[in-house]
Design a protein around this motif. Sequence first.
Motif, mmCIF file in Angstrom:
data_model
loop_
_atom_site.group_PDB
_atom_site.id
_atom_site.type_symbol
_atom_site.label_atom_id
_atom_site.label_comp_id
_atom_site.label_asym_id
_atom_site.label_seq_id
_atom_site.Cartn_x
_atom_site.Cartn_y
_atom_site.Cartn_z
ATOM 1 N N ARG A 16 0.831 -1.207 0.000
ATOM 2 C CA ARG A 16 0.000 0.000 0.000
ATOM 3 C C ARG A 16 0.867 1.259 0.000
ATOM 4 N NH1 ARG A 16 -2.566 -1.577 3.949
ATOM 5 N NH2 ARG A 16 -1.653 -0.273 5.590
ATOM 6 N N ILE A 17 1.864 1.292 0.887
ATOM 7 C CA ILE A 17 2.775 2.443 0.944
ATOM 8 C C ILE A 17 3.556 2.563 -0.357
ATOM 9 C CG2 ILE A 17 4.835 3.388 2.064
ATOM 10 C CD1 ILE A 17 2.392 3.760 3.775
ATOM 11 N N SER A 31 2.685 1.594 -3.350
ATOM 12 C CA SER A 31 1.807 2.061 -4.423
ATOM 13 C C SER A 31 1.591 3.570 -4.338
ATOM 14 C CB SER A 31 0.461 1.334 -4.344
ATOM 15 O OG SER A 31 -0.443 1.831 -5.298
ATOM 16 N N LYS A 32 1.362 4.066 -3.134
ATOM 17 C CA LYS A 32 1.148 5.506 -2.957
ATOM 18 C C LYS A 32 2.432 6.295 -3.225
ATOM 19 C CE LYS A 32 -2.741 5.203 0.249
ATOM 20 N NZ LYS A 32 -3.303 5.598 1.558
ATOM 21 N N THR A 33 3.559 5.721 -2.834
ATOM 22 C CA THR A 33 4.845 6.378 -3.091
ATOM 23 C C THR A 33 5.087 6.520 -4.588
ATOM 24 O OG1 THR A 33 5.810 5.545 -1.023
ATOM 25 C CG2 THR A 33 7.345 6.216 -2.752
ATOM 26 N N ARG A 67 2.896 6.549 -6.932
ATOM 27 C CA ARG A 67 1.939 7.491 -7.512
ATOM 28 C C ARG A 67 2.401 8.934 -7.291
ATOM 29 N NH1 ARG A 67 -2.341 6.020 -5.000
ATOM 30 N NH2 ARG A 67 -2.653 7.786 -3.598
ATOM 31 N N ILE A 68 2.915 9.226 -6.114
ATOM 32 C CA ILE A 68 3.396 10.580 -5.827
ATOM 33 C C ILE A 68 4.630 10.896 -6.673
ATOM 34 C CG2 ILE A 68 4.470 12.033 -4.048
ATOM 35 C CD1 ILE A 68 2.575 10.701 -2.019
ATOM 36 N N THR A 82 3.512 11.682 -10.083
ATOM 37 C CA THR A 82 2.925 13.027 -10.119
ATOM 38 C C THR A 82 4.017 14.091 -10.182
ATOM 39 O OG1 THR A 82 0.966 12.314 -8.868
ATOM 40 C CG2 THR A 82 1.462 14.672 -8.872
ATOM 41 N N ASP A 97 -1.814 14.594 -0.941
ATOM 42 C CA ASP A 97 -1.220 13.283 -1.212
ATOM 43 C C ASP A 97 -0.218 12.903 -0.128
ATOM 44 O OD1 ASP A 97 -2.663 12.963 -3.556
ATOM 45 O OD2 ASP A 97 -1.093 13.822 -4.823
ATOM 46 N N ASP A 138 -2.053 12.013 2.999
ATOM 47 C CA ASP A 138 -2.699 10.713 2.852
ATOM 48 C C ASP A 138 -1.727 9.574 3.139
ATOM 49 O OD1 ASP A 138 -4.872 8.877 1.907
ATOM 50 O OD2 ASP A 138 -3.399 8.457 0.339
ATOM 51 N N ILE A 139 -0.513 9.647 2.594
ATOM 52 C CA ILE A 139 0.439 8.555 2.800
ATOM 53 C C ILE A 139 0.941 8.534 4.250
ATOM 54 C CG2 ILE A 139 2.565 9.764 2.126
ATOM 55 C CD1 ILE A 139 3.343 7.210 0.600
ATOM 56 N N ASP A 178 -1.530 6.900 6.425
ATOM 57 C CA ASP A 178 -1.445 5.450 6.298
ATOM 58 C C ASP A 178 -0.498 4.875 7.348
ATOM 59 O OD1 ASP A 178 -1.388 2.771 5.208
ATOM 60 O OD2 ASP A 178 -2.059 3.654 3.330
#
Length: 322
Positions: free
Chosen positions: A50-51, A53-55, A57-58, A61, A130, A133-134, A137
Amino acid sequence: LDGWVVELKNSTKAYCNGWTARLVEALEHRDRARGALEILERAEASRHRRIGSKTERILSTIAANKAASTAHIKADLSKMVTPDYVEERIRERYEDKKDAQQLAGSYLVDHIQNKLNSFLAERAEELVSDINDILADYEAAGTLGGGVELGAMSVPVNVKGVFLGALAATGTAGAMAAWAAATAGSAEVGSALLAPGVASYLAGIGATAGGVVSTGSLIGAIWGPITLAIGLVALLGLAAYALFGSSWQSRLAKKICEVLKEQHFLDTLTKHSEKYWDDTRHSFQKGMAATEAAYQDNLGNLRELVNATSREEMTAMISKVE
């Protein structure tokens, strides 16, 4: 004497009962800790995914914002250093020829820089949510293992304080300055704001604890005026440029564009923009590494609590006291 013996027996029994209660409580505490540790360790694989995936994505971006900023300079800001555009600005702002010669060049540079600052600020502000959000988490992972509330056996990490401290340690900012400024105004970072390095970092990016500042102002504080980067002397030299006739605005506009081209103004803007997003990526990665390390340290502390004494050893101690 008999009364003294009875009193001694009673006090000894009370002492042993107290020890027994404390040992039983410690055993229960250890069992709860073991249960919490098992839950957290079972959830580690999904947490990492999960972390991760978010990393990613950031980071994607940030890369997209870097490319978009370069494209914005080439497609939009470049139109502001054409003779027609500059002449129009001169006619709008200046009636006096000398004022135009002395001020128009610097005004145009500041005007275009502010346009770029606004573009970058808009995208920097989008990153703030963003980042929050991470980091949320991490907070949830330490208190909810696999969806189970851990209560007192949670893994407490002041994630925002840790992340802010890591940004201060890197000495860079980029778009992370927007997050730092917004976070410095909250109570969530706790004692991290008291660290000298953090206070200096916030001051360096133009932010203060509890203060409110626009992201555009933050970017301006980080960069400083681009007039210095492109050569202020070249702009001041326009004041000595000879202008005659009724169409002096047109000739001055052409001269300003020539000077900015000679000074590689658009290239300078692009380099500043690229560095801004490179610093953003670097700061974010350092912040994430520090946050993960802090989480693992606290998880390690929970392991030490569980493994310090075996259940059998504690049960035997309770039996001896009883």
